[in-house]
Each structure stands twice: as C-alpha cells, then as structure tokens.
Design a protein around this motif. Structure first.
Motif, PDB file in Angstrom:
ATOM      1  N   SER A  41       1.010  -1.485   0.494  1.00 28.68           N
ATOM      2  CA  SER A  41      -0.039   0.412   0.093  1.00 28.68           C
ATOM      3  C   SER A  41       0.534   1.111   0.140  1.00 28.68           C
ATOM      4  O   SER A  41       0.492   2.559  -0.700  1.00 28.68           O
ATOM      5  N   LYS A  42       2.020   1.160   0.900  1.00 28.89           N
ATOM      6  CA  LYS A  42       2.443   2.401   0.983  1.00 28.89           C
ATOM      7  C   LYS A  42       3.225   2.140  -0.337  1.00 28.89           C
ATOM      8  O   LYS A  42       3.755   3.388  -1.619  1.00 28.89           O
ATOM      9  N   GLU A  43       3.703   1.706  -1.253  1.00 33.53           N
ATOM     10  CA  GLU A  43       4.825   1.410  -2.266  1.00 33.53           C
ATOM     11  C   GLU A  43       3.738   2.376  -3.188  1.00 33.53           C
ATOM     12  O   GLU A  43       4.381   2.843  -4.053  1.00 33.53           O
ATOM     13  N   ALA A  44       2.726   1.418  -3.231  1.00 35.66           N
ATOM     14  CA  ALA A  44       1.811   1.977  -4.195  1.00 35.66           C
ATOM     15  C   ALA A  44       1.042   3.689  -4.447  1.00 35.66           C
ATOM     16  O   ALA A  44       1.454   4.376  -4.866  1.00 35.66           O
ATOM     17  N   ARG A  45       0.739   4.389  -2.882  1.00 37.06           N
ATOM     18  CA  ARG A  45       0.545   5.608  -2.481  1.00 37.06           C
ATOM     19  C   ARG A  45       2.017   6.001  -3.112  1.00 37.06           C
ATOM     20  O   ARG A  45       1.752   7.564  -3.550  1.00 37.06           O
ATOM     21  N   GLU A  46       3.336   5.694  -2.634  1.00 39.24           N
ATOM     22  CA  GLU A  46       4.111   6.587  -3.390  1.00 39.24           C
ATOM     23  C   GLU A  46       4.233   6.656  -4.642  1.00 39.24           C
ATOM     24  O   GLU A  46       4.802   7.621  -5.463  1.00 39.24           O
ATOM     25  N   GLN A  47       4.183   5.560  -5.760  1.00 42.29           N
ATOM     26  CA  GLN A  47       3.695   5.455  -6.892  1.00 42.29           C
ATOM     27  C   GLN A  47       3.065   6.349  -7.215  1.00 42.29           C
ATOM     28  O   GLN A  47       3.371   6.981  -8.684  1.00 42.29           O
ATOM     29  N   ARG A  48       2.209   6.642  -7.174  1.00 45.09           N
ATOM     30  CA  ARG A  48       0.708   7.298  -7.319  1.00 45.09           C
ATOM     31  C   ARG A  48       0.351   8.853  -7.422  1.00 45.09           C
ATOM     32  O   ARG A  48       0.725   9.467  -7.132  1.00 45.09           O
ATOM     33  N   LYS A  49       1.944   9.138  -5.599  1.00 46.75           N
ATOM     34  CA  LYS A  49       2.186  10.420  -5.315  1.00 46.75           C
ATOM     35  C   LYS A  49       1.171  10.827  -4.725  1.00 46.75           C
ATOM     36  O   LYS A  49       0.160  11.846  -5.478  1.00 46.75           O
ATOM     37  N   ALA A  50       0.436  10.365  -4.006  1.00 52.22           N
ATOM     38  CA  ALA A  50      -0.439  10.301  -3.403  1.00 52.22           C
ATOM     39  C   ALA A  50      -1.007  11.403  -1.906  1.00 52.22           C
ATOM     40  O   ALA A  50      -1.687  10.539  -1.212  1.00 52.22           O
ATOM     41  N   ASP A  51       0.009  11.870  -2.253  1.00 49.77           N
ATOM     42  CA  ASP A  51       0.155  13.136  -0.929  1.00 49.77           C
ATOM     43  C   ASP A  51      -1.206  13.739  -0.529  1.00 49.77           C
ATOM     44  O   ASP A  51      -1.244  13.696   0.220  1.00 49.77           O
ATOM     45  N   LEU A  52      -2.385  13.602  -1.011  1.00 44.70           N
ATOM     46  CA  LEU A  52      -3.608  14.516  -0.777  1.00 44.70           C
ATOM     47  C   LEU A  52      -4.220  13.377  -0.666  1.00 44.70           C
ATOM     48  O   LEU A  52      -5.955  14.279   0.324  1.00 44.70           O
ATOM     49  N   GLU A  53      -4.053  12.366  -0.843  1.00 41.89           N
ATOM     50  CA  GLU A  53      -5.958  10.864  -0.710  1.00 41.89           C
ATOM     51  C   GLU A  53      -5.401  10.875   1.381  1.00 41.89           C
ATOM     52  O   GLU A  53      -3.896  11.463   1.619  1.00 41.89           O
ATOM     53  N   PRO A  54      -6.587  10.249   1.806  1.00 41.69           N
ATOM     54  CA  PRO A  54      -6.389  10.753   3.216  1.00 41.69           C
ATOM     55  C   PRO A  54      -5.015   8.954   3.758  1.00 41.69           C
ATOM     56  O   PRO A  54      -5.436   7.670   2.636  1.00 41.69           O
ATOM     57  N   ASP A  55      -4.314   9.372   4.545  1.00 38.68           N
ATOM     58  CA  ASP A  55      -2.642   7.918   5.032  1.00 38.68           C
ATOM     59  C   ASP A  55      -3.728   7.619   6.263  1.00 38.68           C
ATOM     60  O   ASP A  55      -3.306   7.655   6.913  1.00 38.68           O
ATOM     61  N   TYR A  56      -4.277   6.784   5.643  1.00 39.86           N
ATOM     62  CA  TYR A  56      -4.210   5.408   6.738  1.00 39.86           C
ATOM     63  C   TYR A  56      -3.911   4.387   6.904  1.00 39.86           C
ATOM     64  O   TYR A  56      -4.010   3.278   7.266  1.00 39.86           O
ATOM     65  N   THR A  57      -2.427   3.934   5.804  1.00 45.56           N
ATOM     66  CA  THR A  57      -1.623   3.078   6.060  1.00 45.56           C
ATOM     67  C   THR A  57      -0.894   2.193   7.113  1.00 45.56           C
ATOM     68  O   THR A  57      -1.127   1.548   7.550  1.00 45.56           O
ATOM     69  N   ASP A  58      -0.904   3.383   8.584  1.00 47.92           N
ATOM     70  CA  ASP A  58      -0.735   2.579   9.820  1.00 47.92           C
ATOM     71  C   ASP A  58      -1.025   3.552  10.305  1.00 47.92           C
ATOM     72  O   ASP A  58      -1.358   2.003  11.251  1.00 47.92           O
ATOM     73  N   TRP A  59      -2.768   2.856  10.402  1.00 49.89           N
ATOM     74  CA  TRP A  59      -3.759   3.054  11.533  1.00 49.89           C
ATOM     75  C   TRP A  59      -4.160   1.059  11.753  1.00 49.89           C
ATOM     76  O   TRP A  59      -3.501   0.570  10.815  1.00 49.89           O
TER      77      TRP A  59
ATOM     78  N   THR B 255      -8.410  -3.507  -1.110  1.00 48.89           N
ATOM     79  CA  THR B 255      -9.462  -3.108  -1.400  1.00 48.89           C
ATOM     80  C   THR B 255      -9.071  -1.654  -0.793  1.00 48.89           C
ATOM     81  O   THR B 255      -8.947  -0.665  -0.687  1.00 48.89           O
ATOM     82  N   LEU B 256      -9.348  -1.838   1.100  1.00 45.64           N
ATOM     83  CA  LEU B 256      -9.416  -0.974   1.464  1.00 45.64           C
ATOM     84  C   LEU B 256      -8.071   0.128   1.984  1.00 45.64           C
ATOM     85  O   LEU B 256      -8.009   1.200   1.693  1.00 45.64           O
ATOM     86  N   PHE B 257      -6.862  -0.791   1.065  1.00 47.72           N
ATOM     87  CA  PHE B 257      -5.540  -0.383   1.582  1.00 47.72           C
ATOM     88  C   PHE B 257      -5.172   0.128  -0.355  1.00 47.72           C
ATOM     89  O   PHE B 257      -3.980   1.057  -0.475  1.00 47.72           O
ATOM     90  N   GLN B 258      -5.456   0.493  -1.364  1.00 49.49           N
ATOM     91  CA  GLN B 258      -5.477   0.480  -2.573  1.00 49.49           C
ATOM     92  C   GLN B 258      -4.980  -0.023  -3.057  1.00 49.49           C
ATOM     93  O   GLN B 258      -4.739   0.901  -4.259  1.00 49.49           O
ATOM     94  N   VAL B 259      -4.487  -1.299  -3.138  1.00 52.00           N
ATOM     95  CA  VAL B 259      -3.169  -2.374  -3.702  1.00 52.00           C
ATOM     96  C   VAL B 259      -3.690  -2.498  -5.036  1.00 52.00           C
ATOM     97  O   VAL B 259      -4.031  -3.674  -5.047  1.00 52.00           O
ATOM     98  N   GLU B 260      -2.967  -2.660  -6.140  1.00 46.45           N
ATOM     99  CA  GLU B 260      -3.262  -2.790  -7.447  1.00 46.45           C
ATOM    100  C   GLU B 260      -1.968  -3.828  -7.385  1.00 46.45           C
ATOM    101  O   GLU B 260      -1.449  -3.731  -6.910  1.00 46.45           O
ATOM    102  N   GLY B 261      -2.620  -4.511  -8.622  1.00 46.04           N
ATOM    103  CA  GLY B 261      -1.639  -5.520  -9.395  1.00 46.04           C
ATOM    104  C   GLY B 261      -2.193  -7.040  -8.208  1.00 46.04           C
ATOM    105  O   GLY B 261      -2.975  -7.324  -7.940  1.00 46.04           O
ATOM    106  N   ASP B 262      -1.552  -8.232  -9.237  1.00 49.31           N
ATOM    107  CA  ASP B 262      -1.548  -8.841  -8.214  1.00 49.31           C
ATOM    108  C   ASP B 262      -1.546  -9.803  -6.748  1.00 49.31           C
ATOM    109  O   ASP B 262      -0.879  -8.961  -6.117  1.00 49.31           O
ATOM    110  N   LEU B 263      -2.795  -9.857  -6.222  1.00 47.51           N
ATOM    111  CA  LEU B 263      -2.629 -10.326  -4.359  1.00 47.51           C
ATOM    112  C   LEU B 263      -3.297 -11.818  -5.178  1.00 47.51           C
ATOM    113  O   LEU B 263      -2.953 -12.081  -3.271  1.00 47.51           O
TER     114      LEU B 263
END
Lengths: 402, 402
Positions: free
Chosen positions: B93-111, B143-151
C-alpha cells in the motif's frame, strides 16, 4: 521313501507346501505370460503346521489323461498355468534322465498324472491359496519326476508368489534380467531358524465382499497407475536392501517400519489404479490405527501390520510381546463364540492378560464384536516337504481320490 | 462505493469471496514458510451464492490494536499467516501511494484494523473454509488499502489454496520458479462463463470423526511418502496440461477422468504417508463405486468425484445429466428429514425422477439412510467481490462487530 511304488505301473508322492506373506510386496508384472514381476519382493514362509497345501500326484501307465482334483472336486487340467508347470517339469525330467544316463530306471515321464490337492484352511478364509497350491504342485511333480535344481522358476509360472513358497525362512524373489525369465527365481535370504522369536498373527475379517482378484488387480494397476513404475524401479530396490538388512540384523523396529510402509504403498498403488481398487475395509483400517497407537505407546514398534489383496490382517510381533498383543487384539475384536464351539481362535490364545491402565487409556479401545471370523498365531516355517507317511496320500491304489 | 467513509477517522469495506475445489490437487509444500507448493494445481471457483466467506475490515484512527473476529468470536490476530497478509498489504500500500504520489489522499496505512469474517456455511460442514477466508481477507485489505496488481501471492501466504480463490472461473496456481515465491501466483485458465453447463454437487458426510488437518497431513506426506516427489515432478505437469486442454475444449469425459484420477492419487499419497492418513471413509467409497457404476452404464463419464482432506464428496456433472444424477444420489442416500425442517438438501433438488429399470438393475443401489448430513448443487462462479450495500458490513459505525 520319497516316491511310493504301488506297482510297476503306478507311482505316487505327496508334498506339503507353505503359504508365504510378503513384507516387500509384489504388485505388477513386466511380462504377463512368463509371470515376470516389475520388482523384487521378499516374504516370510509360514509354518505348514497352521496353513498348508497338500498335494498327491500319481503317475500311471494306464491313466488315459492328466486329471486334477482341487479340494476333492475335479477341475480342468487344461488351465494354462497348470499346463506350463506340467510341461516344464516333463521337459526338465527328460533332460535330467539323459544327463544321468538313467536308462535302467523306470521311465514314466510320458505317462499321465492324477493330481489331488487340498488346503488345510478354508478357501473362504480368504487366504491366498494359489502360492501354496502351485508350490505344492511343482515340488510334488519335481519329486515324482526326479527333477534336480531350482524349481522356483517353474512354480513362478503357476503363480508368481508361489516361487517364494519353494523355500523356507525368509525368501527373496529376484525379478531377474533375462527376457526368458530364466533368472527370475526365489532365493533364501535367511533360514527358518534365523529369527525364532518372530510371530505372525493372522486376523481374518468377517466380511464376504468379493474382492478384485490380485491377477486382474495388478494388471489394471500396470495399465493405469502413474505411480507404479516409479515404485517398482526406484522405491522397491532400496526397500529390498533395507529389509534384508533388518532381517539379517533381527532389527524388529526397522522390519516393522518397512513392512507397514510396504503394505501401505501396495494399497496406495491400488488407489492410484483407475478405477481405484480397494482391498482394505473399515476393520483393516481399525487394525492399522490400533497398531500405530500401540507402537506409539511404547515409542517403538512392537507389532506391524501387512495387508494383501484382501481385508485380512497379518500382524508381526516378537514372542516377548505376543501375550500383550494378543490381549489387545482380543479386547478390540471380541467374539461371542469365544470359548464355545467354533471359536474365533484356532489354537488357544490363552487367557486374556489384563492391560496396564495407562495402555488402556492410550489405546481407547472401542470393542467391535464379531468382526473377525478367524484368528490364529503362527511362525516362520520350512519350505515344501515330502510326506513320507503313505497313509497321507490323497489318492488311492488306483490313483483316484480317496 | 468500494470504501465506506464513516468519518475522517474510520473507513471500512466488505468483500465476499468464494470457495474453490481443486481438480488437479495441491498436496505438499516445497517451502513451508512462503507456502510454495511442490506442484501446480488447478481448481474451479464455486459460486458465492451457495458458499462464501464474507469479511468486513475497518481501519480507524483511534483503534488501539489490530483485532479479528471469526464467526463472531474474537481470535488472536498474531497468527503468523494473518500477520503475513497484513504486513504485505501495508508494504504494498505504501509502495503504491508513493508511485501514484497520493499525498492528498487520506493516509491510513499505519492505522489499526478491525476485521470481522463469517462463513455462510457451517464450519462443521467440513468444507475447507481457509481458502475462502484468506482470499476474502486479502481482497478486502487490498480494496481498503488500495493495492493494485496481483494479490494472489499475498493470499497464498495465508493459505496456499486461497490464491486460487482470488479469481473466478477456472484457475491455475502456478508453483513458480523463484525462491522468494514472487512468481507463485494464481492465473485464470478460463472465465466464469466459459463452461456454463458444469454443475457441482456437494455431499457432506454425516461423520464427525476428526481428520488430520491438511497442513499437518501434507507436511507428513512430504516427510515420509516416497511417491509424492515423483507425483509432483512427473505426474502433475502432464495432468495440468491435459486438464487445461479438457477445460478449454469442454471435454467432460476427459475432465472427469483426470478429476477422478487426481482425487485418487491424492488419497494414494495419503496412504503412502507414514503413519498413513485416511480421509475417505466408507461413505466416500460408496460414492466412488456408485459413480463408476453409473458411468459404466453409459459407457462414458457423466459424473466425476473429487475428495479433499475429508470424507465429503464433490461431484461434477453437466446440466443435462443433473436431474438423473440427483435422483441416483437421493435414492442411494435418502434422508428421513427430506421434506421436513432441516432438510438434507439446501435448495430444493426437485422431485425424484424415476430411474430406468435397466439403470436400476445396473446400479444395484442399497439405500443408506441419513449418512449424508448436507447436500446441495452449485456452479462455477466469480472471484471475490466488494459488497457495496453498506448494510452488509459486519462492523458497526464504531468498527465493532454488529
């Protein structure tokens, strides 16, 4: 006297031959006609005191044809496996006569034979009787026609595993390398008195369901099992080596491990056959579980199971463990006939020994009444023997069944 | 809406995921920790209309720890397989956020998360619930952590066969070649609507005997079966090829042959395990015999069986054969509860169709009453799906089980 001369025109002899139980299993032929196996196998010859075939063969100048009676009932002598044995013995007999220049001996090689054979155990008991039967036939023919040398390759043509019943003690059937099967013979690994402490319990399941015969079963496995060839080429050679070692060292723990693994793999191959073949029933599986729980209690193997092409169990143990093993078996599979006529146990197994409480708790026996039809204890025994007492002949002075 | 935003501090989503049944079996790991299999396997994903896991995961700013409830009961979230899935999703999830530069999206990865999962079928029914459960967990987390690709490779870390539940239709789990397991993933062989005529009957045996779990069972097979490695390296690759072909060509006869041979070989390997493992009971075997007799009557396969690590039967057939197959099954295994409350059949199987006399004679059915606990018909279905109806969430607005 090996051969009774009833007149110049009638000779006869009688043989008793044992059953054997394989601990490295034979399953699958490389050549159906010559009965060449896919792999070596190794068996224990069982004492003829408890299980045996008995055969009398007479050769008579005035007999008009070869005839055979099995358990008192005439059967066709034309059965190819019987013919193979008869023809091969006659060929070898002539060869032997020529070699020893036996011109002055009576020559009855071309006379017809009368054969009478019985088993001292009910066929319905489900014991493989063909091994003992063909071993008996071939040994008896060999004696009557004075054939020297290895007879196991002839017995093999009657029934594969019969070759192993040609020797006492611990016997290996070497599959051989020659295409004509000449080197596919039985060899003694250790003599009858090598490991006198070994005991064999035979538990006959009270279940009359008709099984797939072993001949058609193994044919079907050869055709359809994708695991069988690997077993034969790769697993068995190592097991033959390990089992031989275990027997020579009288290492019961190892002997038991390989025996159980071999039994399981035989039935695994049957399951891998298509459609699958099932020989072990619910009672067989209860015995398997009981044996593993029992060994587990002692953290060492004190008993081992083996199943052939049927649900009956062969259990192996040592003399010192026998009383307790018998108690465990009798508590697990009690019989309402015990102590009365037609008792479950052939030969008194003695009074039931009380089991230690800890063992009882561990085994958690739920007794199953009357699921066994038959049970007895036997030992490793000798190969085929000529019966010298002429009263034991199964044919009368005319060469007809008594 | 895939994710419900309950507030800036609580998000949740719900997934439904299917069970799958392997027709080329997975048995044995090459790497226990990474859950890498010894061989490829191939399965049918079953419709979530009949069997599914449902999972709601909430992520909350004020949650003090990760928590999990299974079928309403809180369990430890520390279970390594759950941890593997959680950690891997958070990393991705963190990897994906970095790649899509999701700074403005809410970040609850560590909740922290609250997880609630239920099966819509009783665990006591003996169905393998871990595949659906982990597929559901991983899809829901993804889905919740918006991870793309093969799960599927993450689901695999939860339960090997869960990776196959990540896709609908016909799915192959490719064992992969890499040591880190990166290429050990599921792939769809054919989509859900590829072979719409296929039907699956599930027969749950009424036998509560505790079985060896599949994890410990396959571990024991890897340790002790001398046939398993050969199966994995040599038999399975050909069967994967043949089965893929059978599915792509909708060749039911071939599909059925391989399915039954694979089921049998799995249980052969279990028997070759030491001590032997037995999953099929008397009822399973009665079903095996019935299926072979039935196919034998038509001289073609109209139905196939498959058994996993338990006595329950999965039968495969085609829509056109279903009514008669159902009649045969219902006559063989009648229920005294039929038509009353607590009926054997989930979903009406319809009235019993009379069987042709010749078929009846051939099958020789001896009805066994109440040996099945449960039975139903299902189909091939889709992979995991997000449940958009927020009333289906299993957690309330505080993130606690409803």
């Amino acid at each position: 006297m090996e051969i009774s001369k009833l007149s110049n025109e009638l000779y006869m002899t009688t043989t008793r031959a044992p059953v054997n139980i394989a601990v490295v299993k034979y399953w699958g032929k490389a050549n159906e006609d010559l009965i060449l196996p896919l792999n070596d196998s190794l068996s224990l010859t069982l004492s003829t005191d408890d299980l045996c075939a008995q055969t009398t063969i007479a050769v008579g100048k005035h007999f008009t044809e070869d005839r055979i009676w099995l358990n008192g009932r005439e059967e066709s002598v034309k059965f190819p496996r019987i013919q193979n044995c008869l023809n091969e013995i006659r060929r070898r007999s002539k060869e032997a006569r020529e070699q020893r220049k036996a011109d002055l001996e009576p020559d009855y090689t071309d006379w017809h034979v009368h054969i009478s054979s019985v088993n001292n155990f009910p066929t319905a008991a489900g014991m493989a009787s063909s091994a003992a039967g063909y071993a008996c036939l071939v040994h008896c023919l060999g004696t009557l026609f004075q054939v020297e040398g290895d007879l196991s390759r002839i017995a093999r043509r009657g029934s594969g595993s019969a070759c192993r019943s040609m020797y006492g003690g611990f016997v290996r059937w070497v599959k051989g390398e020659r295409e004509d099967g000449h080197d596919s013979v039985a060899q003694q690994v250790a003599p009858v008195d090598h490991w006198p402490e070994l005991r064999v319990l035979i538990l006959v399941a009270n279940d009359q369901k008709k099984d797939t015969g072993s001949t058609s079963g193994m044919g079907s496995s050869v055709q359809t099992s994708t695991l069988l060839k690997y077993r034969a080429s790769t697993v068995v050679p190592q097991r033959i080596k390990d089992m031989t070692e275990a027997i020579l060292n009288k290492d019961f723990n190892k002997f038991a491990d390989i025996t159980m693994q071999e039994s399981n793999q035989l039935h695994a191959i049957c399951l891998d056959t298509y459609p699958p073949i099932r020989y072990m029933n619910r009672i067989s599986w209860d015995i398997v579980s009981l044996v593993h729980r029992y060994n587990d209690f002692y953290k060492a193997n004190r008993v081992a199971y083996s199943f052939d092409a049927g649900p009956n169990a062969f259990l192996f143990t040592l003399e010192e463990y026998l009383p307790e093993v018998l108690s465990v078996v009798r508590r697990s599979f009690p019989s309402t006939l015990e102590g009365i006529k037609g008792s479950l146990w052939r030969g008194a197994p003695g009074p039931t020994k009380p089991l230690p409480h800890k063992l009882q708790d561990h085994l958690k026996i739920v007794p199953q009444v009357d699921v066994l039809k038959y049970a007895f204890v036997t030992k490793v025994g000798d190969g085929p023997q000529t019966v010298s007492d002429f009263r034991q002949h199964l044919l009368d002075i005319r060469g007809m069944p008594k």
